[in-house]
Design an enzyme around this catalytic site. Structure first.
Site, PDB file in Angstrom:
ATOM      1  N   HIS A 100       0.813  -1.223   0.000  1.00 16.18           N
ATOM      2  CA  HIS A 100       0.000   0.000   0.000  1.00 16.18           C
ATOM      3  C   HIS A 100       0.851   1.281   0.000  1.00 16.18           C
ATOM      4  CE1 HIS A 100       0.362   0.208   4.385  1.00 16.18           C
ATOM      5  NE2 HIS A 100      -0.524  -0.721   4.619  1.00 16.18           N
TER       6      HIS A 100
ATOM      7  N   HIS B 179      -6.304  -8.371  13.828  1.00 20.03           N
ATOM      8  CA  HIS B 179      -6.343  -7.156  12.992  1.00 20.03           C
ATOM      9  C   HIS B 179      -6.965  -7.558  11.661  1.00 20.03           C
ATOM     10  CE1 HIS B 179      -5.077  -3.661  10.800  1.00 20.03           C
ATOM     11  NE2 HIS B 179      -3.865  -4.044  10.466  1.00 20.03           N
TER      12      HIS B 179
ATOM     13  N   GLU C 179      -6.941  -5.919   8.655  1.00 18.54           N
ATOM     14  CA  GLU C 179      -6.345  -5.582   7.356  1.00 18.54           C
ATOM     15  C   GLU C 179      -6.117  -6.876   6.575  1.00 18.54           C
ATOM     16  OE1 GLU C 179      -3.009  -2.869   7.453  1.00 18.54           O
ATOM     17  OE2 GLU C 179      -3.085  -2.609   5.286  1.00 18.54           O
TER      18      GLU C 179
ATOM     19  N   ASP D 109      -3.994  -8.266   4.774  1.00 21.61           N
ATOM     20  CA  ASP D 109      -2.784  -9.101   4.828  1.00 21.61           C
ATOM     21  C   ASP D 109      -2.857 -10.106   5.969  1.00 21.61           C
ATOM     22  OD1 ASP D 109      -2.646  -6.686   6.301  1.00 21.61           O
ATOM     23  OD2 ASP D 109      -0.496  -6.890   6.588  1.00 21.61           O
TER      24      ASP D 109
ATOM     25  N   HIS E  34      -2.387  -1.074  14.055  1.00 23.53           N
ATOM     26  CA  HIS E  34      -2.311  -0.040  13.059  1.00 23.53           C
ATOM     27  C   HIS E  34      -3.689   0.472  12.623  1.00 23.53           C
ATOM     28  CE1 HIS E  34      -1.762  -0.377   8.398  1.00 23.53           C
ATOM     29  NE2 HIS E  34      -1.408   0.826   8.686  1.00 23.53           N
TER      30      HIS E  34
ATOM     31  N   ASP F 270       0.821  -6.514  13.850  1.00 23.15           N
ATOM     32  CA  ASP F 270       1.681  -5.541  13.158  1.00 23.15           C
ATOM     33  C   ASP F 270       2.814  -5.012  14.052  1.00 23.15           C
ATOM     34  OD1 ASP F 270       0.597  -5.555  10.626  1.00 23.15           O
ATOM     35  OD2 ASP F 270      -0.726  -3.850  10.960  1.00 23.15           O
TER      36      ASP F 270
ATOM     37  N   TYR G 260      10.009  -0.448   9.087  1.00 22.61           N
ATOM     38  CA  TYR G 260       8.598  -0.804   9.269  1.00 22.61           C
ATOM     39  C   TYR G 260       7.901   0.208  10.186  1.00 22.61           C
ATOM     40  CZ  TYR G 260       4.572  -3.779  10.303  1.00 22.61           C
ATOM     41  OH  TYR G 260       3.308  -4.268  10.453  1.00 22.61           O
TER      42      TYR G 260
ATOM     43  N   HIS H 267       4.543 -10.060  10.686  1.00 22.47           N
ATOM     44  CA  HIS H 267       5.442  -9.849   9.541  1.00 22.47           C
ATOM     45  C   HIS H 267       6.877 -10.040  10.031  1.00 22.47           C
ATOM     46  CE1 HIS H 267       2.269  -8.009   7.119  1.00 22.47           C
ATOM     47  NE2 HIS H 267       2.010  -7.165   8.100  1.00 22.47           N
TER      48      HIS H 267
HETATM   49 FE1  FEO Z   1      -1.994  -3.378   9.269  1.00 22.61          FE
HETATM   50 FE2  FEO Z   1       0.042  -6.048   8.501  1.00 22.61          FE
HETATM   51  O1  FEO Z   1      -1.501  -5.005   8.471  1.00 22.61           O
END
Ligand code: FEO
Length: 390
Positions: free
Chosen positions: A23, A77, A79, A81, A143, A162, A189, A220
């Site tokens: 993104h 979360h 999102e 991903d 996030h 995250d 990050y 991640h």
């Molecule tokens: Fe806010 Fe890794 O997504």
């Protein structure tokens, strides 16, 4: 690939070796979407992956259990991903979703959730899954409004989603396998994902520090095992704007006039012992620049004026910086122009919007091309800037 990270707890994530844009955030090293499977009286999956990696995710899970036997999916979360495979997994297993109120709302905006089973949790809530208990801590805006952390007390593992992540695709799964170079990935990050909300991080750190932790398992990058205290301290420094005596000079240039000014100002700063980084925007990833700005005291942005406006590359960078919102910097705008100077005012407007302390000087705008004496003035300005106490 799957990896047992503690007795009965497995990394079942996927490695996205080729992703180069997340993104808008440049990811030259790729990324991972980490899922964790806990085998207990209940089978629990913590977070999933992007939807296009469903086959890889299900392949890993299937090495350990029949995916139909999943009992719970923790959605820390929403999102995509992390939630991108939730719908297909629910279809296969009818697993119950553990999330918070915001998580449930956000899932319902992505998916048809009317037939899904939910357990809604909030900070301090606990769920027994057999020999282990999961505890939850809300971390809104780290996030998204739905973010939370999941803590397994018996195993001393924090599943942080995250938080503490890094965008790096690697065959290594633990911090010590990479060594201290991992901090630069974590900083990158932080600068591009968490910086806009850094004022919320000290409270989250306080909550994390109250836990007994042997592993931090982000969603991640690699798992923190050897450098847990260090990464928590670094988060504290980054969140509280602990800066170095460092200047980041960011510019673009039409006929090299603004470039010459950038280099002359840099000379003055360096003569005074300031660490300097210079980036021409059109030749550098915006994310890389933002990582350098994270711990810089000074941010200097240069642009030629083009038809009463910014040079387009500079406009793109300012939009990105306005979105990431570094705070508490000293800002300097400079640039060349032909017959009407407009660019530096636009840069200063962004600085004001971000609450930067602005330092100005008449030497910072030059018509057409800087002459030797103009560059000397820019150099002298750099020296003065290094001595300014704001
Ligand atoms: Fe806010 Fe890794 O997504």
């Amino acid at each position: 690939m799957v990896l047992e990270i503690k007795n009965g707890i497995y990394w079942v994530g996927v490695i996205d070796w080729e992703i180069r844009d997340f993104h808008g955030y440049g990811t030259p090293y790729g990324s991972t979407y980490n899922s964790y499977l806990i085998k207990d009286k209940k089978n629990v999956l913590i977070d999933t992956a992007k939807d296009y990696m469903f086959n890889e995710l299900i392949y890993g899970i299937s090495k350990l259990i029949d995916p139909k036997d999943l009992d719970y999916i923790v959605v820390n979360h929403v999102e995509k991903d992390h939630s991108g495979c939730v719908d297909k997994l629910v279809e296969i297993s009818n697993a119950t979703i553990i999330t918070n109120e915001k998580g449930k709302e956000h899932l319902s905006l992505y998916y048809d959730t009317k037939d899904w089973d939910f357990v809604i949790v909030d900070t301090g809530d606990e769920i027994s899954i057999g020999d282990r208990t999961l505890k939850f801590i809300r971390t809104p805006m780290l996030h998204w409004p739905d973010n939370m952390l999941t803590y397994c007390e018996e195993e001393k593992i924090l599943f942080s989603n995250d938080a503490f992540g890094q965008h790096i695709a690697s065959s290594e799964r633990f911090d010590y396998e990479i060594g201290e170079g991992i901090f630069e990935h974590a900083k990158d990050y932080f600068a591009n994902i968490l910086m806009p909300y850094k004022m919320l991080i000290p409270d989250a750190i306080k909550a994390v520090k109250s836990l007994d932790i042997e592993l931090i398992c982000p969603s991640h990058g690699v798992i923190w095992r050897e450098y847990i205290n260090e990464i928590i301290e670094k988060y504290n420094d980054w969140a509280t704007n602990k800066t170095k005596n460092k200047a980041v000079i960011v510019y673009d240039t039409m006929y090299n006039s603004t470039k010459k000014m950038a280099h002359a100002i840099a000379e003055g700063l360096m003569e005074k012992g300031v660490e300097v980084k210079i980036y021409r925007i059109s030749e550098t990833s915006l994310s890389r620049i933002m990582t350098e700005i994270l711990d810089a005291k000074y941010v200097l942005i240069g642009s030629p004026t083009v038809n009463r406006n910014l040079y387009p590359e500079v406009g793109k960078f300012l939009a990105y910086m306005d979105c990431i919102r570094p705070l508490d910097k000293i800002g300097v705008a400079f640039g060349s122009y032909g017959w009407m100077e407009c660019a530096t005012e636009k840069i200063k407007n962004i600085f004001e919007n971000l609450g930067f302390k602005i330092v100005d000087d008449e030497c910072l705008t030059v018509r057409f091309a800087p002459k030797e004496e103009d560059l000397k003035k820019c150099c002298e300005f750099g020296k003065r800037l290094a001595d300014i106490d704001l």
